[in-house]
Design an enzyme around this catalytic site. Structure first.
Site, PDB file in Angstrom:
ATOM      1  N   ARG A   1       1.286  14.678  13.101  1.00 49.98           N
ATOM      2  CA  ARG A   1       2.188  14.406  11.985  1.00 49.98           C
ATOM      3  C   ARG A   1       2.264  15.660  11.126  1.00 49.98           C
ATOM      4  NH1 ARG A   1       0.573   8.623   9.525  1.00 49.98           N
ATOM      5  NH2 ARG A   1      -1.579   9.277   9.768  1.00 49.98           N
TER       6      ARG A   1
ATOM      7  N   ASP B   1       4.843   0.825  12.475  1.00 49.03           N
ATOM      8  CA  ASP B   1       3.579   0.214  12.067  1.00 49.03           C
ATOM      9  C   ASP B   1       3.446  -1.237  12.526  1.00 49.03           C
ATOM     10  OD1 ASP B   1       2.496   2.450  10.840  1.00 49.03           O
ATOM     11  OD2 ASP B   1       3.377   2.004   8.901  1.00 49.03           O
TER      12      ASP B   1
ATOM     13  N   LYS C   1       0.832  -1.206   0.000  1.00 49.98           N
ATOM     14  CA  LYS C   1       0.000   0.000   0.000  1.00 49.98           C
ATOM     15  C   LYS C   1       0.863   1.252   0.000  1.00 49.98           C
ATOM     16  CE  LYS C   1      -1.483   2.200   3.614  1.00 49.98           C
ATOM     17  NZ  LYS C   1      -2.173   2.898   4.716  1.00 49.98           N
ATOM     18  N   ASN C   2       1.908   1.267   0.835  1.00 50.58           N
ATOM     19  CA  ASN C   2       2.710   2.474   0.987  1.00 50.58           C
ATOM     20  C   ASN C   2       3.646   2.729  -0.187  1.00 50.58           C
ATOM     21  OD1 ASN C   2       1.509   3.158   3.395  1.00 50.58           O
ATOM     22  ND2 ASN C   2       3.067   2.195   4.660  1.00 50.58           N
TER      23      ASN C   2
ATOM     24  N   ARG D   1      -8.301  -0.392   5.275  1.00 51.99           N
ATOM     25  CA  ARG D   1      -7.438   0.626   4.674  1.00 51.99           C
ATOM     26  C   ARG D   1      -6.039   0.080   4.404  1.00 51.99           C
ATOM     27  NH1 ARG D   1      -6.522   4.976   8.375  1.00 51.99           N
ATOM     28  NH2 ARG D   1      -5.282   5.804   6.659  1.00 51.99           N
TER      29      ARG D   1
ATOM     30  N   CYS E   1      -4.907   7.974  10.048  1.00 47.29           N
ATOM     31  CA  CYS E   1      -5.009   7.443  11.404  1.00 47.29           C
ATOM     32  C   CYS E   1      -4.714   8.533  12.428  1.00 47.29           C
ATOM     33  CB  CYS E   1      -4.013   6.295  11.588  1.00 47.29           C
ATOM     34  SG  CYS E   1      -4.375   4.832  10.597  1.00 47.29           S
TER      35      CYS E   1
END
Length: 423
Positions: free
Chosen positions: A126, A311, A24-25, A404, A121
């Protein structure tokens, strides 16, 4: 209307073989980078059909791009030559933080971008100011909007030296994309060095970009006149791999997983081995993981790559609940990344109150099934792990968060013999 729930009948050792999804990233910045192409199509393979990716593809459509995505095979065909808007739809951008990634390529190619609220999230502050400071150093004008968003405009972008206050994944990618069509040479200091950024850079190189140093803390970009569409296969998702490795370990099972790159997970791998988890490389990215009857406790410091991934910290906390002895878990990236602790206590975990981003996990705990809400992607993953290990039935709600980050998770766990279904 009843809320969707993931129901798990726990205490079953996982056995069998399954695969790891695409990253995903890595896929998200690649989807954004397709905006840089003023000619040709961008074709991406192994794109995971997770919610954040579906939102990103819909944002492209709203901007006027032609997008064809087949979630069954994971191929996205993107044509951004038809883009006719530079305003990100606010209701979509509010659903994920990665919407910020569209600003860099929009100002790079179209010299303007408008973005409203940024979602994602709720795991801490951030900051995004270094994104905008970087754009400003390249000559863009950044103005705030009444709703808390930004309008970024530039008559022309010029090369500049920029920095990230912390080695930010999205910050590095955004500044690289903004600089790729600028006039002259740019340098990013204290860049993030994650494997996903290197993979993203491989796509940019195929598009015609000139970027050096990705994978290090210092990145150099030489601007070019134009970029074209290209074809690329997304790397496997190391965070999805981490979850599946821990799923086999926490159930004391044995599973073979295809798509695991242990060289992307060196510290995490070391922590699993310290706990007594056995990892055997079959061939390339095919790994067999075995959980011992008795796990040892660990000390963990979650930090920026190449350190232990933040994560994976919530999942490792769940795994530590079943170890024999006290584990010390410290978070250094996000100040609110301990939301999973409350959830794990609902299963019966014995975890000391958080102090200065440190928790002590007193194991082993006898976990029992419960009803729990996933507060964010990684806290949801920790709940899945606890549910797999717990005696009795677990129900996890707020599945949008879990979806997600992980695609077809229950189907892959069922392949390994888990008692899990979505109701």
């Amino acid at each position: 209307m009843a809320e969707e729930a993931l129901c798990i009948e726990g205490a079953r050792p996982l056995r069998g073989e399954t695969g790891i999804q695409g990253s995903k990233n890595a896929a998200l910045p690649m989807i954004a980078a397709s905006l840089l192409a003023s000619e040709g199509q961008t074709v991406l393979h192994r794109v995971p059909p997770v919610k954040d990716v579906l939102v990103a593809l819909e944002i492209l459509r709203r901007l006027g791009a032609r997008v064809d995505f087949d979630p069954a095979v994971g191929t996205a065909v993107i044509d951004t030559t038809t883009v006719n808007s530079t305003e990100l739809p606010p209701e979509m951008g509010a659903r994920m933080r990665a919407s910020l990634l569209f600003v860099g390529p929009l100002i790079s190619r179209f010299r303007t971008a408008t973005i409203d609220e940024v979602g994602g999230c709720t795991i801490g502050e951030r900051g995004t100011d270094y994104h905008y400071r970087g754009f400003a150093r390249m000559g863009a004008k950044v103005e705030g909007t009444p709703s808390g968003g930004y309008v970024v405009r530039a008559e022309g972008l010029r090369g500049a030296e920029m920095y990230c206050d912390v080695p930010s994944h999205t910050g590095t990618e955004n500044l690289v994309m903004a600089a790729s069509l600028s006039d002259g040479e740019s340098v990013i200091v204290n860049a993030a060095s994650d494997p996903e950024i290197v993979d993203f850079g491989e796509l940019l190189a195929r598009m015609g970009a000139r970027v050096e140093g990705l994978g290090t803390r210092r990145v150099r970009i030489t601007g070019v006149d134009r970029l074209r569409g290209a074809e690329h296969t997304v790397m496997h998702d190391r965070l999805d791999a981490g979850l599946m490795l821990m799923a086999a370990a926490i159930t004391r099972g044995e599973a073979t997983l295809t798509g695991v790159r242990l060289d992307h997970l060196e510290i995490f791998e070391a922590k699993l081995r310290q706990m007594g988890v056995e990892l055997r490389v079959r061939d390339g990215a095919r790994i067999t993981v075995s959980g011992p009857e008795r796990l040892s406790p660990i000390n963990v410091v979650a930090t920026f790559y190449p350190g232990m991934p933040t994560d994976l910290q919530p999942g490792l906390t769940a795994l530590a609940c079943t170890a024999h002895g006290d584990s010390f878990i410290r978070e250094t990236v996000f100040e609110n990344r301990m939301g999973h602790v409350k959830s794990l206590r609902q299963f019966g975990a014995r975890i000391s109150p958080e102090k200065d981003q440190l928790v002590i996990v007193h194991g082993p705990s006898r976990l029992k099934g419960t009803r729990v809400r996933a507060s964010d992607i990684r806290a949801g993953a920790a709940c899945v792990l606890a549910g797999l290990a717990a005696e009795g039935r677990t129900e996890i709600t707020n599945l949008y968060q879990l979806d997600r980050g992980h695609a077809n998770l229950e189907a892959r766990l069922v392949q390994l013999g888990a008692g899990i279904e979505r109701l």
